[in-house]
Write a protein that holds these residues in place. Sequence first.
Motif, PDB file in Angstrom:
ATOM      1  N   THR A   1       0.948  -1.075  -0.011  1.00  0.00           N
ATOM      2  CA  THR A   1      -0.069  -0.003  -0.285  1.00  0.00           C
ATOM      3  C   THR A   1       0.837   1.280   0.001  1.00  0.00           C
ATOM      4  O   THR A   1       0.698   2.126  -0.651  1.00  0.00           O
ATOM      5  N   ALA A   2       2.122   1.370   0.870  1.00  0.00           N
ATOM      6  CA  ALA A   2       2.844   2.176   0.793  1.00  0.00           C
ATOM      7  C   ALA A   2       3.407   2.580  -0.515  1.00  0.00           C
ATOM      8  O   ALA A   2       3.617   3.662  -1.080  1.00  0.00           O
ATOM      9  N   ALA A   3       3.703   1.467  -1.408  1.00  0.00           N
ATOM     10  CA  ALA A   3       4.216   1.640  -2.864  1.00  0.00           C
ATOM     11  C   ALA A   3       3.367   2.301  -3.786  1.00  0.00           C
ATOM     12  O   ALA A   3       3.573   3.305  -4.434  1.00  0.00           O
ATOM     13  N   VAL A   4       2.380   1.776  -3.465  1.00  0.00           N
ATOM     14  CA  VAL A   4       0.890   2.313  -4.445  1.00  0.00           C
ATOM     15  C   VAL A   4       0.796   3.574  -4.144  1.00  0.00           C
ATOM     16  O   VAL A   4       0.465   4.615  -4.891  1.00  0.00           O
ATOM     17  N   ARG A   5       0.679   4.025  -2.987  1.00  0.00           N
ATOM     18  CA  ARG A   5       0.461   5.383  -2.364  1.00  0.00           C
ATOM     19  C   ARG A   5       1.319   6.141  -2.962  1.00  0.00           C
ATOM     20  O   ARG A   5       1.015   7.311  -3.549  1.00  0.00           O
ATOM     21  N   ARG A   6       2.487   5.912  -2.885  1.00  0.00           N
ATOM     22  CA  ARG A   6       3.743   6.678  -3.700  1.00  0.00           C
ATOM     23  C   ARG A   6       3.554   7.077  -5.275  1.00  0.00           C
ATOM     24  O   ARG A   6       3.726   8.240  -5.534  1.00  0.00           O
ATOM     25  N   MET A   7       3.115   5.949  -5.726  1.00  0.00           N
ATOM     26  CA  MET A   7       2.892   5.914  -7.138  1.00  0.00           C
ATOM     27  C   MET A   7       1.899   6.973  -7.566  1.00  0.00           C
ATOM     28  O   MET A   7       1.677   7.802  -8.364  1.00  0.00           O
ATOM     29  N   TRP A   8       0.689   6.811  -6.552  1.00  0.00           N
ATOM     30  CA  TRP A   8      -0.438   7.598  -6.857  1.00  0.00           C
ATOM     31  C   TRP A   8      -0.269   9.194  -6.512  1.00  0.00           C
ATOM     32  O   TRP A   8      -0.447   9.943  -7.346  1.00  0.00           O
TER      33      TRP A   8
END
Length: 225
Positions: free
Chosen positions: A131-138
């Motif tokens: 989730t942290a990685a996806v949040r950074r992408m977003w």
Amino acid sequence: MEMSGLRKVDPVKHELKRQEILGAAIRCFIRDGFRGASTTDICTEARISPGHLYHYFPSKEAIIEAMIDLGLAHAAERFERILAADDVIDALLADIEDNSLRFRPAQALNLDGLAEAARNPDFARIIERHTAAVRRMWSDFLRHAQQQGRVDPGLDPDATANILIALIDGSRALPIRNPKLDIKQSAAHLRTMIARFLKPPEAQGIASKPRGQKTSGPLKLVRKR
């Protein structure tokens, strides 16, 4: 001293076999869930022995980590394509429709992953990393789109990323909650909602209420008998 007895590993063949095992594992997770699918099931699906499996992945958790890394790589590619589109919000909505509303594997893995994280602290840490990685992408995606004038600059990218992640999680639950869901209609409503949320104010056609129109009364949730 020359060690001619050691067999050299072909890195290309090794990676191909690794991806093949990973594909088999994903099919097992979709079918039986993260808790239900065992390494034995994965070996059977991949047609390999347990000893052969551990040559590529030391544990089931390592397989799940690799699966997440693969998903993140695909997500990064999709964000690049969306950002390069003429209409970034239109491209974003098309991606959500294809990879959430219409993609059953993502629906099963997403919901089962969240459920497993709620009861398994080790799995929760894996989901947290993902989730942290996806949040950074977003967040990065939103900042770029804001700099290009295509997303409302008044939105906080990190807070907006959290809302969009929750929205996508919810959209993946819709077809499971209602197997007869009208996907086309739902996608259209989702498009309207996200467009109103993300578009810069000057790009939105805000329709004003006609003068003299009466406001509706309070919402009645319970009908009196």
